[in-house]
Write a protein that holds these residues in place. Structure first.
Motif, PDB file in Angstrom:
ATOM      1  N   LEU A 159       0.927  -1.315   0.088  1.00 17.27           N
ATOM      2  CA  LEU A 159      -0.160  -0.109   0.055  1.00 17.27           C
ATOM      3  C   LEU A 159       0.656   1.128  -0.178  1.00 17.27           C
ATOM      4  O   LEU A 159       0.410   2.375  -0.447  1.00 17.27           O
ATOM      5  N   PHE A 160       1.977   1.197   0.524  1.00 20.60           N
ATOM      6  CA  PHE A 160       2.941   2.226   0.516  1.00 20.60           C
ATOM      7  C   PHE A 160       4.435   1.887   0.995  1.00 20.60           C
ATOM      8  O   PHE A 160       4.429   1.028   1.529  1.00 20.60           O
ATOM      9  N   HIS A 219       6.607   6.108  -2.917  1.00 19.00           N
ATOM     10  CA  HIS A 219       5.781   7.131  -2.721  1.00 19.00           C
ATOM     11  C   HIS A 219       6.440   8.396  -2.054  1.00 19.00           C
ATOM     12  O   HIS A 219       5.632   9.356  -1.823  1.00 19.00           O
ATOM     13  N   LYS A 261       0.440  10.983   2.864  1.00 23.31           N
ATOM     14  CA  LYS A 261       0.477   9.917   1.897  1.00 23.31           C
ATOM     15  C   LYS A 261       0.377   8.457   2.635  1.00 23.31           C
ATOM     16  O   LYS A 261      -0.449   7.520   2.210  1.00 23.31           O
ATOM     17  N   ILE A 262       0.726   8.312   3.638  1.00 26.64           N
ATOM     18  CA  ILE A 262       0.786   7.105   4.613  1.00 26.64           C
ATOM     19  C   ILE A 262      -0.676   7.021   5.052  1.00 26.64           C
ATOM     20  O   ILE A 262      -1.393   6.099   4.569  1.00 26.64           O
ATOM     21  N   GLY A 299      -3.369   8.331   3.720  1.00 27.11           N
ATOM     22  CA  GLY A 299      -4.326   8.028   2.561  1.00 27.11           C
ATOM     23  C   GLY A 299      -4.177   6.751   2.150  1.00 27.11           C
ATOM     24  O   GLY A 299      -5.126   6.165   1.578  1.00 27.11           O
ATOM     25  N   SER A 300      -2.873   6.056   2.197  1.00 25.88           N
ATOM     26  CA  SER A 300      -2.756   4.573   1.948  1.00 25.88           C
ATOM     27  C   SER A 300      -3.333   3.691   2.923  1.00 25.88           C
ATOM     28  O   SER A 300      -3.657   2.574   2.522  1.00 25.88           O
ATOM     29  N   CYS A 301      -3.305   3.963   4.151  1.00 23.68           N
ATOM     30  CA  CYS A 301      -3.734   3.148   5.059  1.00 23.68           C
ATOM     31  C   CYS A 301      -5.117   3.003   5.566  1.00 23.68           C
ATOM     32  O   CYS A 301      -5.747   2.165   5.926  1.00 23.68           O
ATOM     33  N   ARG A 342      -8.291   0.591   4.529  1.00 22.40           N
ATOM     34  CA  ARG A 342      -7.930  -0.555   3.912  1.00 22.40           C
ATOM     35  C   ARG A 342      -7.910  -1.822   4.500  1.00 22.40           C
ATOM     36  O   ARG A 342      -7.176  -2.612   3.739  1.00 22.40           O
ATOM     37  N   THR A 381      -3.436  -4.366   8.308  1.00 27.71           N
ATOM     38  CA  THR A 381      -2.103  -3.949   7.814  1.00 27.71           C
ATOM     39  C   THR A 381      -0.839  -4.242   8.315  1.00 27.71           C
ATOM     40  O   THR A 381      -0.859  -4.716   9.660  1.00 27.71           O
ATOM     41  N   GLU A 387       7.372   0.784   5.001  1.00 23.56           N
ATOM     42  CA  GLU A 387       6.741  -0.041   4.110  1.00 23.56           C
ATOM     43  C   GLU A 387       5.287  -0.443   4.703  1.00 23.56           C
ATOM     44  O   GLU A 387       5.407  -0.566   6.028  1.00 23.56           O
TER      45      GLU A 387
END
Length: 454
Positions: free
Chosen positions: A264-265, A270, A276-277, A279-281, A284, A287, A402
């Motif tokens: 995801l990140f 990225h 952005k972290i 937004g990616s988590c 979702r 994780t 990551e």
């Protein structure tokens, strides 16, 4: 009564553990190994297996030292009839007993066998260092099987961390479960207790012997050791994980091997952005976070729920923290508190960042929203997970990060908990401030079961 050419009672009992259609396969391994070797020959009655006969079939997956260990294990078997003299080779009966104990044995039967493989004989004691060396040989062979038998499930070891380091980490972790003497030695009962508790030792040996000696048994397909990996841009990535670490982490997850991992990140792909972290988590599903600090320590956490930006703790007791380097360990919930996960951004009065375990200012793992800084303030232990300080220094600088998705995103669950709102929901910061002050929120307590359904 002399049994003549028929098998001993010991051999008959061992063969009875296999299904009728599997017994000829097990009994046929001896002749096949003989036939595969140029040294094969001699009359049937006097035939023995030598170390040189194992190398043609096992040499492509196992090191010479591992093959010698397997041979020592075979030589240590008591087949119920007189075995060949020491150094003369392995009899057909010894091989059958060996295969039965490796593939179908109990911890009690496997313990002397593993002792022989670790230190050369099936009696006496082995040092912890001898067992670690044996485990390194075993894990290396399992990794080779995964690679050569195309069981990578989408993972690319050449774009991942160094396998040889992961082998040492996993061997040390498995050995840490031993309960040795004060002199750091283990006798056969100590190994038996360990094999009973640490199931992957026997599973790896089962895989090595099944694949290395090509004992194809229909009743049990080879175990899955890696989860599937989907949609990963390998050409741009140098993953923080290696195969043995992945083999260790996957069975700790609630869904184990069933759920594919998706990247995801990654700071490599990225960039360095907390937004952005988030937004990616966010939303979702479960994780895995992996962090490397600038001093080389690698550690992380498993989040059992999709992350939500809010000033309260979230998650449940399935969450855990882990360290990868310099040692491989998992730290699960202590039950002391419920501070499993925390994610906040853009608030004036509450900490902004991502945290797992402990409390504000003293997280087991914390990434600040001011990207690149974090802490692991857990002296002596993190209250939530019982973990020690995971980073090299209490306050660390991030080298790389990551985030892997390891569960189903909860799209179908969104909106399922609408409707029942309290006045406190209107201002979550007020609620969080009250929590910090140590007040019990009765209204939240009443709503907890409904909130945790997701």
């Amino acid at each position: 009564m002399a049994m003549g050419n028929t098998d001993s009672v010991v051999v008959q009992k061992r063969l009875a553990r296999f299904r009728p259609e599997e017994r000829p396969v097990v009994e046929g391994v001896f002749d096949r190994l003989h036939g595969a070797s140029p040294a094969g020959g001699a009359g049937k009655a006097g035939k023995v297996l030598t170390l040189g006969m194992l190398k043609p079939c096992m040499g492509n997956i196992a090191s010479d030292s591992m093959i010698k260990r397997v041979y020592a294990g075979m030589c240590s078997m008591d087949p119920g009839v007189a075995p060949p003299p020491p150094g003369a080779g392995v009899s057909r009966e010894q091989l059958v007993v060996f295969l039965a104990d490796v593939l179908r044995g109990t911890a009690e039967e496997r313990a002397p066998l593993f002792m022989a493989m670790a230190q050369g004989t099936g009696t006496g004691v082995a040092t912890c260092d001898q067992i670690i060396e044996f485990l390194q040989d075993l894990v290396s062979a399992v990794v080779q099987i995964i690679i050569q038998k195309s069981r990578l499930q989408g993972w690319k070891p050449e774009r991942m961390a160094d396998v040889s380091i992961g082998v040492k980490l996993l061997a040390e972790q498995m050995s840490s479960e031993l309960k040795p003497s004060d002199q750091r030695t283990c006798d056969v009962p100590c190994l038996e207790d360990w094999l009973f508790r640490v199931s992957n030792v026997a599973m790896y040996m089962d895989l090595l012997i099944g694949e290395g000696l090509n004992v194809g048994l229909t009743s049990r397909p080879p175990p899955t050791l890696l989860p599937p990996c989907w949609e990963t841009p390998w050409e741009k990535l140098r993953c923080l994980l290696d195969l043995p670490v992945l083999m260790f982490l996957t069975p700790q997850l609630p869904d184990g091997y069933n759920i594919p991992w998706k990247l995801l990140f990654s700071t490599q792909l990225h960039g360095e952005s907390f937004t952005k972290i988030v937004g990616s988590c966010k939303g979702r599903g479960p994780t895995v976070l992996l962090i490397k600090d600038t001093k080389g320590h690698i550690f992380g956490g498993f989040a059992s729920h999709g992350w939500e930006v809010k000033p309260q703790f979230q998650g449940d007791s399935r969450c855990f923290l882990f360290s990868v380097f310099p040692c491989l360990r998992v730290y699960t919930c202590t039950g002391y508190n419920q501070h499993y996960m925390y994610l906040n951004q853009g608030q004036q009065t509450m900490p902004n960042g991502l945290g797992m375990g402990g409390q504000h200012g003293y997280f087991g793992l914390w990434l600040d929203s001011d990207f690149g800084r974090g802490h692991s303030r857990a002296r002596p232990r993190c209250t939530t997970y019982g973990s020690p300080q995971l980073s090299a220094e209490e306050d660390f600088t991030l080298d790389s990060l990551e985030v892997w998705g390891v569960g189903k995103p909860p799209e179908e669950e969104e909106g399922a908990t609408g409707g029942k709102r309290s006045i406190l929901d209107a201002d979550p910061e007020v609620q969080a401030m009250m929590e910090m002050a140590g007040k019990t929120l009765h209204s939240q307590g009443l709503r907890e079961p409904e909130e945790n359904n997701g």
